[in-house]
Design a protein around this motif. Structure first.
Motif, PDB file in Angstrom:
ATOM      1  N   ASP A 155       0.833  -1.217   0.000  1.00  0.00           N
ATOM      2  CA  ASP A 155       0.000   0.000   0.000  1.00  0.00           C
ATOM      3  C   ASP A 155       0.866   1.265   0.000  1.00  0.00           C
ATOM      4  O   ASP A 155       0.597   2.229   0.728  1.00  0.00           O
ATOM      5  N   GLY A 156       1.945   1.253  -0.793  1.00  0.00           N
ATOM      6  CA  GLY A 156       2.797   2.424  -0.902  1.00  0.00           C
ATOM      7  C   GLY A 156       3.794   2.591   0.220  1.00  0.00           C
ATOM      8  O   GLY A 156       4.581   3.538   0.229  1.00  0.00           O
ATOM      9  N   ARG A 157       3.781   1.675   1.198  1.00  0.00           N
ATOM     10  CA  ARG A 157       4.721   1.745   2.311  1.00  0.00           C
ATOM     11  C   ARG A 157       5.740   0.619   2.208  1.00  0.00           C
ATOM     12  O   ARG A 157       5.433  -0.460   1.705  1.00  0.00           O
ATOM     13  N   THR A 158       6.940   0.873   2.697  1.00  0.00           N
ATOM     14  CA  THR A 158       7.982  -0.157   2.737  1.00  0.00           C
ATOM     15  C   THR A 158       8.188  -0.585   4.175  1.00  0.00           C
ATOM     16  O   THR A 158       8.333   0.248   5.076  1.00  0.00           O
ATOM     17  N   MET A 159       8.170  -1.880   4.401  1.00  0.00           N
ATOM     18  CA  MET A 159       8.353  -2.401   5.756  1.00  0.00           C
ATOM     19  C   MET A 159       9.373  -3.529   5.737  1.00  0.00           C
ATOM     20  O   MET A 159       9.638  -4.142   4.702  1.00  0.00           O
ATOM     21  N   SER A 160       9.925  -3.800   6.890  1.00  0.00           N
ATOM     22  CA  SER A 160      10.905  -4.863   7.052  1.00  0.00           C
ATOM     23  C   SER A 160      10.318  -5.942   7.946  1.00  0.00           C
ATOM     24  O   SER A 160       9.903  -5.663   9.078  1.00  0.00           O
ATOM     25  N   LEU A 161      10.261  -7.183   7.440  1.00  0.00           N
ATOM     26  CA  LEU A 161       9.645  -8.284   8.179  1.00  0.00           C
ATOM     27  C   LEU A 161      10.657  -9.409   8.397  1.00  0.00           C
ATOM     28  O   LEU A 161      11.195  -9.960   7.436  1.00  0.00           O
ATOM     29  N   PRO A 162      10.934  -9.774   9.649  1.00  0.00           N
ATOM     30  CA  PRO A 162      11.796 -10.936   9.910  1.00  0.00           C
ATOM     31  C   PRO A 162      11.022 -12.224   9.670  1.00  0.00           C
ATOM     32  O   PRO A 162       9.806 -12.287   9.891  1.00  0.00           O
ATOM     33  N   ILE A 163      11.733 -13.248   9.216  1.00  0.00           N
ATOM     34  CA  ILE A 163      11.074 -14.521   8.929  1.00  0.00           C
ATOM     35  C   ILE A 163      12.086 -15.647   9.066  1.00  0.00           C
ATOM     36  O   ILE A 163      13.280 -15.456   8.802  1.00  0.00           O
TER      37      ILE A 163
END
Length: 377
Positions: free
Chosen positions: A197-205
């Motif tokens: 949605d136009g945002r950049t996020m960082s997700l650990p996995i």
């Protein structure tokens, strides 16, 4: 029930894989040596007693040995594993000595040795060029089409429509790149950069681990995220794009080999996954039974593998020679013959031990040890 291609197809397929690749590797050495003015005494495919051969007008003996695992080019004057001058070499007439391996400068010897692995890589690049020029490159946008319930992706909060832009700092442009990175890293912690949605996020996995078994009974443990790809296409490439993609695929293949080797050393991957000539023969027959494209693709991967292994800085391998030449270039003189002899003896012991280990693994993968245990029990 697992499929078996048969012993005849397996043997013939193995020879069709290993024979041409050894020839290509040694031809690289030969052509580079010839360009540098070095005479080749012997060009051999295989070791042991000569089955057949001929001598060309330059005095090179071209032959095939009865043991097809390996090959070599013996250059004039190359009288010991360390390629150090001997009394026999010093006794040669000046004109004849000038055509020997030892008479050449360190950079010429370096290029002659490097040419073998480089030719293996060149073969792979040319095959990739032919494939991409004919079929195009598989390209799927790195957008998640779906997330499997209960998967690592679901636990990390990934959703359909998310675009993955990087995996642990590695930029992603195609979904296929995600697969290449993840599949060799089961059970590892990663960080995904995701656009939503136009945002950049960082997700650990943490990647999942799945044991795959093919129709021949081969097992492989691979990493999984639990995400589904959208619809892809075979993208047509221009001439420069074909070369660029071929180089990229070759470099990526080498990177995967380095990573899996490091995983074995760190204990993250079982050493039993290492295979030797017997395993290559088995898989050669299996790939041949699947079709010519799969067989050529497998041959290409083996060529890259040969190039990579030969560049390892292990004495007796090309990489060991290159390491010593680099030292010689820095010191302005070669290492003492005693040091080189000790190193090459150690390298021989290391390679023999590794060959015994991978052969033990190969026989285990064929079920020999389980069979013997059952007979004894």
């Amino acid at each position: 029930m697992t499929e078996t291609p048969g012993i005849i197809m397996t043997v013939l397929s193995f020879l069709l894989v290993i024979g041409p690749l050894i020839f290509i590797h040694e031809m690289g050495h030969y052509l580079a040596g010839r360009a540098c003015g070095v005479k080749a005494d012997v060009f051999s495919i295989g070791f042991g007693r000569e089955l057949f051969g001929w001598t060309d007008r330059r005095g090179t003996r071209w032959k095939v040995g009865w043991m097809p695992i390996g090959g070599y080019v013996k250059f004039a004057g190359d009288m010991n594993p360390a390629s150090t001058p001997t009394t026999e070499w010093l006794a040669l007439p000046a004109a004849e000595r000038a055509r020997t391996f030892q008479a050449k400068s360190v950079w010429q010897r370096f290029l002659i040795v490097l040419a073998g692995p480089a030719t293996n890589f060149l073969f792979a690049i040319l095959v990739f060029c032919a494939v991409f020029a004919t079929l195009g490159e598989p390209t799927t946008p790195p957008v998640i089409a779906g997330v499997q319930p209960g998967s690592p992706a679901a636990a990390a909060g990934l959703r359909a429509g998310d675009r993955i832009t990087s995996v642990s700092g590695r930029a992603i442009g195609r979904f296929e790149q995600i697969q290449d990175i993840v599949q060799i890293r089961p059970g590892e912690r990663m960080t995904l950069a995701v656009e939503r949605d136009g945002r950049t996020m960082s997700l650990p996995i943490v990647t999942g681990s799945q044991l795959l078994r093919d129709r021949f009974g081969n097992e492989m443990r691979i990493g999984r995220l639990g995400i589904l790809a959208g619809r892809g296409e075979m993208r047509k490439l221009g001439p420069t794009e074909v070369v660029g993609a071929s180089l990229r695929y070759t470099v990526n293949a080498v990177g995967m080999m380095i990573e899996t080797t490091a995983q074995i050393i760190r204990g993250q991957r079982a050493a039993s996954e290492m295979g030797g000539p017997l395993k290559i023969a088995q898989v050669s027959g299996q790939q041949a039974s699947m079709g010519w494209f799969e067989f050529i693709w497998f041959m290409t991967m083996i060529s890259i593998n040969l190039g990579f292994i030969n560049l390892l800085p292990v004495p007796l391998l090309d990489g060991g020679h290159l390491f010593f030449y680099a030292i010689e270039a820095v010191r302005r003189r070669p290492l003492e013959p005693r040091v080189q002899e000790w190193a090459f003896r150690s390298g021989l012991a290391m390679l023999l031990s590794l060959m015994l280990f991978v052969t033990f693994n190969d026989l285990g993968s064929f079920g020999l040890w389980r069979t013997l245990a059952g007979l004894i029990g």
